[in-house]
Scaffold this active site. Sequence first.
Site, PDB file in Angstrom:
ATOM      1  N   SER A 238       1.042  -1.194   0.072  1.00 16.05           N
ATOM      2  CA  SER A 238      -0.027  -0.162  -0.111  1.00 16.05           C
ATOM      3  C   SER A 238       0.855   1.106   0.053  1.00 16.05           C
ATOM      4  O   SER A 238       2.204   1.052   0.017  1.00 16.05           O
ATOM      5  CB  SER A 238      -0.726  -0.091   1.370  1.00 16.05           C
ATOM      6  OG  SER A 238      -0.205   0.338   2.315  1.00 16.05           O
ATOM      7  N   LYS A 239       0.208   2.344   0.106  1.00 15.77           N
ATOM      8  CA  LYS A 239       0.943   3.658  -0.161  1.00 15.77           C
ATOM      9  C   LYS A 239       1.848   3.709   0.819  1.00 15.77           C
ATOM     10  O   LYS A 239       2.791   4.669   0.580  1.00 15.77           O
ATOM     11  CB  LYS A 239       0.024   4.600  -0.161  1.00 15.77           C
ATOM     12  CG  LYS A 239      -0.501   5.314  -1.425  1.00 15.77           C
ATOM     13  CD  LYS A 239      -1.046   6.413  -1.392  1.00 15.77           C
ATOM     14  CE  LYS A 239      -1.590   7.083  -2.793  1.00 15.77           C
ATOM     15  NZ  LYS A 239      -2.756   7.914  -2.726  1.00 15.77           N
ATOM     16  N   ARG A 240       1.550   3.262   2.124  1.00 11.84           N
ATOM     17  CA  ARG A 240       2.737   3.588   3.061  1.00 11.84           C
ATOM     18  C   ARG A 240       4.079   2.820   2.827  1.00 11.84           C
ATOM     19  O   ARG A 240       5.070   3.297   3.608  1.00 11.84           O
ATOM     20  CB  ARG A 240       2.168   3.072   4.568  1.00 11.84           C
ATOM     21  CG  ARG A 240       2.249   1.720   4.966  1.00 11.84           C
ATOM     22  CD  ARG A 240       1.362   1.568   6.260  1.00 11.84           C
ATOM     23  NE  ARG A 240       1.158   0.278   6.073  1.00 11.84           N
ATOM     24  CZ  ARG A 240       1.726  -0.836   6.435  1.00 11.84           C
ATOM     25  NH1 ARG A 240       3.121  -0.354   6.735  1.00 11.84           N
ATOM     26  NH2 ARG A 240       1.299  -1.919   6.302  1.00 11.84           N
TER      27      ARG A 240
END
Length: 469
Positions: A238-240
């Site tokens: 994911s984006k993190r």
Amino acid sequence: MTTKTRFAPSPTGFLHVGGARTALYSWLQARANNGEFVLRIEDTDIERSTQAACDAILEGMNWLGLTWDEGPYYQTKRFDRYNEIIAQMLEKGTAYKCYCSRERIDALRESQAANGEAQKYDGCCRDLPARETDEPFVVRFKNPIGGSVVFDDHVRGRIEFSNEALDDLIIARTDGVPTYNFCVVVDDWDMGITCVVRGEDHINNTPRQINILKALGAPIPEYAHVSMILGDDGAKLSKRHGAVSVMQYRDDGYLPEALLNYLVRLGWSHGDQEIFSLEEMKQFFKLSDINKAASAFNTDKLVWLNQHYIKSLDPEYVATHLQWHMDDQKIDLSNGPALAEVVTALAERAKTLKELAASSRYFYEDFAEFDEAQAKKHLRGVALEPLQLVQQKLSALTEWTAEAIHQAIEDTATELDVGMGKVGMPLRVAVTGAGQSPGLDITLFLIGRSRSEQRISKAIEFVADRINS
Ligand code: GLU
């Protein structure tokens, strides 16, 4: 039969690396078998689909070079066709109108939940005689009772679902809009898809879709469900974890070749080979070599591949991608060397095109000041004589070539009886403003004669001021 595959993204966001890998595998399955590849935009979820997301997906596919032979088709433009098939199914009795109210369905679910039973529609309207009424209805598919659905997944092997576990799926809602799983079935059939490559999150849809295809008398495609991509900490990517959008990788300075090579290996292998040209991918790709286990994203490996491609692809080609970064960093190319020459000079040192662009600025623009730390270290009193002498020798050159420049620097060191570094470092800071650059001969050559000479004069003044202050 010609292989025909498709990539069918829902346009609810940008093209992310997971989607891109699915697209790549599907595309390779078509290309490896001299087949065709279809792009289909699954935009039936009108609330969540946006034009911007459609554009972003097409941009990502184009940037990666995953060319399609048909499409893009848009599901929202095919409602007439879906409704036509629904009418035929109602006519044939493979689908039925269900008048059950929301309240009834909710109550049914609650009682099933309370009894610990699987929650599914109980078939109340399944065998009702046709009725003349204005009551609202949904259309449900008559799922077979008993038996099971079996398919041989190219990645996961034999998969079996009992029909007992499958609902009579709603194929048209009360407002008449056909539902997602149904549209996919009609599309795969109409578009002649022979092999469906998609994410494993769709596995549960497959038996439902196969049952509908069978009811329509349509051929059943082959299936390959590809596992997830995880971040380096084992959680779903994911984006993190950093960039997940394909175009972010372009912005961060990756070549499409590097990302494709990275993605193809993320969950697929051919012996222990790591580097694959597109031609090799097409030659070796087999769905059955896709790994069942989820794969973990490893940015270091992507960087390594990017460096490999920056160094080994044709500089003229790399320059076409570098151009984007030069524009992005507002470096005006009108006054400086050809971009391909800069690629050749800097390729060895750059991990990304973004870095390469940033470190090429001095070829095109004058800098306002020398890097403070480098100037402090190298533009000192002892640098005055080497700078003056090398300036003299350079201005005496009859031709401005890398060889001649090299000779001038070497002669300076010999004449002053100092190491090359005593001449080279001040000269480097003088002409680039910084402490790092490719070989000085090629650097000065690319910066150009008059610019190099002006910058050396400026450095001499800087040193002289420093001595006098
Ligand atoms: N539209 C689906 C998605 O974006 C893919 C459906 C399919 O490939 O069948 O996840």
